[in-house]
Design an enzyme around this catalytic site. Structure first.
Site: not given
Length: 324
Positions: A156-159, A239, A268, A287
């Site tokens: 639960m950071g900025r994004i 990730r 990737e 991505h």
């Protein structure tokens, strides 16, 4: 004083890097979609004062040991698991990333992925284009409601906060798990902090936004998927290496969970024969979390500003903390 040299590891629009070209001698790899070969990068850093890198470029002890003049590495991403922070500290190189400018764009994509997975949009699109739609039926391509469901956000950071804000518009119940409480999100959005296992057992949509570290490696494993509801959908925009992809494949194959929306993978580009890509209940993207034209230009601009400030002996705008 000699003009500083900067190497950029992918081809970027000339307009975007023009301010940097006015203060530095800029050399750029010629390909947009192919990473610079390691041997070329190691050669270029020997005379470079600044690097503008992508997530595919490893900035490690081997590279830094060959870069005696290097002052700054500007990574075109929020994540920086491609950068050895301790090695940067020892070599007095300042690493930078691009937080904030891509928050809202990435949150848009995360929620779009959630909706596409829940309502089976890609599957339905393929069904129609392949000429399979012959008759209408009451449960034809019936998916899951999104409104009034529970979204569980891991990271639960900025994004994560921006995703929770979008969930409010769908009257969703927001729960989250994080290393530390996000008091602001709780106050503003009514988000409820809970343990990881409790979140897995409760959420209808489990959204993974955590960065890759040694402690988060393979966090979403067989045990985690077993705890989720059989009707739950798993969304990964954090990730790839935080997920045991074999376990995810088995969970989907055996009906332990209903579906998945994936924007990141442990390898990737993901090989086209990867088992996850064979499943209809998987929505897979290359991505593209922050891939809007406007945001990518802002990210490049921030990288250039970080390089320009560092090369001028000033503090960059968004340095990555390297102290232990």
């Amino acid at each position: 004083m000699a003009i500083p040299k900067v190497f950029i590891t992918r081809r970027l629009p000339e307009k975007c890097i023009k301010p940097l070209q006015q203060v530095a001698e800029v050399k750029m790899w010629s390909e947009e979609y192919k990473p610079v070969p390691r041997e070329v990068l190691l050669q270029e850093v020997q005379t470079s004062h600044g690097l503008l890198t992508m997530l595919s470029d490893r900035v490690d002890e081997t590279l830094l040991a060959q870069a005696p003049q290097l002052k700054c590495v500007a990574n075109l991403a929020v994540g920086y698991d491609n950068i050895d922070l301790e090695a940067c500290r020892l070599h007095h190189v300042i690493p930078c990333n691009t937080p904030d400018v891509l928050t809202e764009t990435t949150a848009d994509l995360v929620f779009a992925l959630l909706m596409a997975s829940g309502r089976r949009l890609i599957e339905a699109n393929d069904y129609l284009k392949q000429g399979k739609w012959q008759e209408w039926g009451p449960f034809l391509m019936a998916g899951a409601d999104i409104h009034h469901k529970t979204i569980g956000i891991v990271g639960m950071g900025r994004i994560g906060t921006a995703v929770a804000r979008r969930a409010q518009g769908f009257a969703m119940n927001v729960i989250y798990h994080n290393r530390r409480r996000n008091v602001e999100a709780e106050s503003e959005l009514g988000a409820r902090f809970c343990g990881f296992e409790s979140l897995l057992e409760t959420a209808d949509f489990v959204v993974n936004l955590i960065p890759y570290t040694e402690t988060t490696k393979g966090l979403f494993n067989q045990n985690a998927f077993t705890k989720m509801k059989k009707t739950a959908l798993f969304i990964n925009a954090g990730r790839g290496a935080t997920v045991d992809e074999d376990a995810l494949y088995q969970a989907l194959l055996e009906g332990e969970i209903a579906g998945a929306g994936l924007d990141v993978f442990s390898q990737e580009p993901i090989p086209k024969e990867h088992p996850l890509l064979t499943l209809e209940q998987v929505v897979a993207l290359p991505h593209i979390g922050s891939a809007s034209v406007e945001t990518r230009k802002q990210m490049i601009s921030l990288c250039c500003k970080n390089l320009m400030r560092t090369l001028a002996g000033e503090k960059p705008i968004t340095p990555i903390e390297t102290s232990r």
